[in-house]
Design a protein around this motif. Structure first.
Motif, mmCIF file in Angstrom:
data_model
loop_
_atom_site.group_PDB
_atom_site.id
_atom_site.type_symbol
_atom_site.label_atom_id
_atom_site.label_comp_id
_atom_site.label_asym_id
_atom_site.label_seq_id
_atom_site.Cartn_x
_atom_site.Cartn_y
_atom_site.Cartn_z
ATOM 1 N N TRP A 161 0.827 -1.206 0.000
ATOM 2 C CA TRP A 161 0.000 0.000 0.000
ATOM 3 C C TRP A 161 0.858 1.253 0.000
ATOM 4 O O TRP A 161 0.514 2.266 -0.614
ATOM 5 N N LYS A 162 1.999 1.200 0.679
ATOM 6 C CA LYS A 162 2.894 2.348 0.691
ATOM 7 C C LYS A 162 3.423 2.652 -0.711
ATOM 8 O O LYS A 162 3.730 3.797 -1.034
ATOM 9 N N LYS A 163 3.518 1.636 -1.554
ATOM 10 C CA LYS A 163 3.980 1.849 -2.914
ATOM 11 C C LYS A 163 2.859 2.347 -3.818
ATOM 12 O O LYS A 163 3.089 3.085 -4.766
ATOM 13 N N TRP A 164 1.635 1.917 -3.512
ATOM 14 C CA TRP A 164 0.526 2.165 -4.433
ATOM 15 C C TRP A 164 -0.372 3.339 -4.040
ATOM 16 O O TRP A 164 -1.197 3.769 -4.848
ATOM 17 N N TYR A 165 -0.290 3.830 -2.812
ATOM 18 C CA TYR A 165 -1.333 4.754 -2.352
ATOM 19 C C TYR A 165 -1.341 6.057 -3.140
ATOM 20 O O TYR A 165 -2.413 6.621 -3.401
ATOM 21 N N LEU A 166 -0.183 6.554 -3.552
ATOM 22 C CA LEU A 166 -0.168 7.777 -4.358
ATOM 23 C C LEU A 166 -0.823 7.552 -5.719
ATOM 24 O O LEU A 166 -1.588 8.385 -6.205
ATOM 25 N N ASP A 167 -0.535 6.405 -6.338
ATOM 26 C CA ASP A 167 -1.159 6.094 -7.627
ATOM 27 C C ASP A 167 -2.661 5.892 -7.478
ATOM 28 O O ASP A 167 -3.439 6.313 -8.340
ATOM 29 N N ALA A 168 -3.079 5.247 -6.393
ATOM 30 C CA ALA A 168 -4.499 4.941 -6.192
ATOM 31 C C ALA A 168 -5.318 6.175 -5.848
ATOM 32 O O ALA A 168 -6.546 6.166 -6.001
ATOM 33 N N ILE A 169 -4.667 7.241 -5.383
ATOM 34 C CA ILE A 169 -5.396 8.452 -4.990
ATOM 35 C C ILE A 169 -5.256 9.550 -6.038
ATOM 36 O O ILE A 169 -6.264 10.103 -6.509
ATOM 37 N N LEU A 170 -4.036 9.874 -6.414
ATOM 38 C CA LEU A 170 -3.810 11.043 -7.267
ATOM 39 C C LEU A 170 -4.257 10.827 -8.706
ATOM 40 O O LEU A 170 -4.853 11.728 -9.321
ATOM 41 N N VAL A 171 -3.989 9.656 -9.283
ATOM 42 C CA VAL A 171 -4.352 9.427 -10.684
ATOM 43 C C VAL A 171 -5.865 9.385 -10.877
ATOM 44 O O VAL A 171 -6.398 10.071 -11.769
ATOM 45 N N PRO A 172 -6.640 8.600 -10.084
ATOM 46 C CA PRO A 172 -8.111 8.688 -10.233
ATOM 47 C C PRO A 172 -8.656 10.078 -9.951
ATOM 48 O O PRO A 172 -9.617 10.516 -10.596
ATOM 49 N N LEU A 173 -8.039 10.789 -8.998
ATOM 50 C CA LEU A 173 -8.489 12.155 -8.708
ATOM 51 C C LEU A 173 -8.259 13.068 -9.907
ATOM 52 O O LEU A 173 -9.115 13.908 -10.250
ATOM 53 N N ALA A 174 -7.125 12.912 -10.582
ATOM 54 C CA ALA A 174 -6.832 13.718 -11.770
ATOM 55 C C ALA A 174 -7.811 13.390 -12.893
ATOM 56 O O ALA A 174 -8.327 14.293 -13.574
ATOM 57 N N LEU A 175 -8.099 12.105 -13.088
ATOM 58 C CA LEU A 175 -9.044 11.721 -14.137
ATOM 59 C C LEU A 175 -10.450 12.215 -13.828
ATOM 60 O O LEU A 175 -11.172 12.674 -14.726
ATOM 61 N N MET A 176 -10.850 12.149 -12.566
ATOM 62 C CA MET A 176 -12.165 12.658 -12.187
ATOM 63 C C MET A 176 -12.246 14.166 -12.375
ATOM 64 O O MET A 176 -13.293 14.707 -12.745
#
Length: 246
Positions: A3-18
């Motif tokens: 999760w420490k590796k993925w949390y930025l990708d899981a939050i920032l990228v969907p937020l940018a797309l939204m």
């Protein structure tokens, strides 16, 4: 640890797309409800007037109509070709045995394993494929418009067809331009997602800047809108005066 590796990708990228999706939903709503507050609505109205003028005076403007449509088709073809080249390059990277994650391990915030790299490249590849798809459809509609716009006396319908009218040609022209616009916006989103290779933070800030720039370009400022309304009112009043004098 994962999760420490993925949390930025899981939050920032969907937020940018939204962020990008919500902006275009709002833009679509404004185009439908208040079209003259957006450049898309103003240009759409102008294109309908242009099509009617080209059909009405076809003998004098047929070359102008074909050349204008050809320029638009060339632009859509260039974008479609660029998408194909990018897709080919991404596919070559995906099928390559060379691992690009090693030199980026210490420079990327977020996930950078083999699976993460595959997800990033497949997402970018999908965006560019859809962009190519919309540009291809746009070229199809615009080529049909180039044929129909040169039919003389289209509105009287000498052929007896009740569906083949200038309004039908305008609708096809609008569909072609709309598909071209969607393809361009997907192309812009794909370029922002290409920064995902270097981390999700760059994607978020790239999309944020893109939304700010697009909002500045897509919407008409209030001062300009008021000035245009004032000019329209003056023209209407002058037309009314001239009509009263006659």
């Amino acid at each position: 640890m994962e999760w420490k590796k993925w949390y930025l990708d899981a939050i920032l990228v969907p937020l940018a797309l939204m962020m990008m999706i919500c902006y275009h939903i709002y833009l679509s709503f404004m185009v439908r409800t208040n079209p003259f507050s957006t450049l898309l609505g103003i240009n759409s109205h102008g294109r309908r007037i242009w099509i009617s003028a080209m059909i009405k005076d076809n003998q004098k403007t047929n070359i102008l109509a074909v050349q204008t449509l050809r320029n638009i088709v060339m632009g859509a073809t260039l974008m479609a070709t660029t998408c194909v080249l990018l897709c080919a390059g991404l596919a070559a990277v995906l099928s390559s045995t060379y691992s690009i994650k090693k030199p980026l391990n210490d420079a990327v915030f977020g996930a950078h394993g083999d699976f993460a790299i595959s997800i990033k490249y497949l997402t970018i590849l999908t965006i560019f494929i859809f962009s190519f798809f919309f540009h291809s459809l746009s070229i199809r509609f615009l080529n049909q418009v180039a044929i129909l716009v040169n039919i003389p006396n289209l509105d009287p319908n000498p052929s007896g067809c009740v569906f083949l009218t200038s309004e039908h040609v305008s609708e096809m022209f609008e569909k072609g331009i709309f598909l071209n616009t969607v393809g361009n916006r997907l192309f812009y989103a794909g370029f922002s997602l290409m920064l995902w290779i270097f981390g999700p933070i760059l994607v978020f800030f790239s999309v944020l800047v893109m939304v700010l720039v697009l909002s500045h370009l897509d919407f008409v400022s209030r001062n300009n809108n008021k000035e245009k309304l004032r000019i329209v009112d003056i023209r209407r009043s002058s037309d009314f005066t001239n009509g009263g004098e006659d």
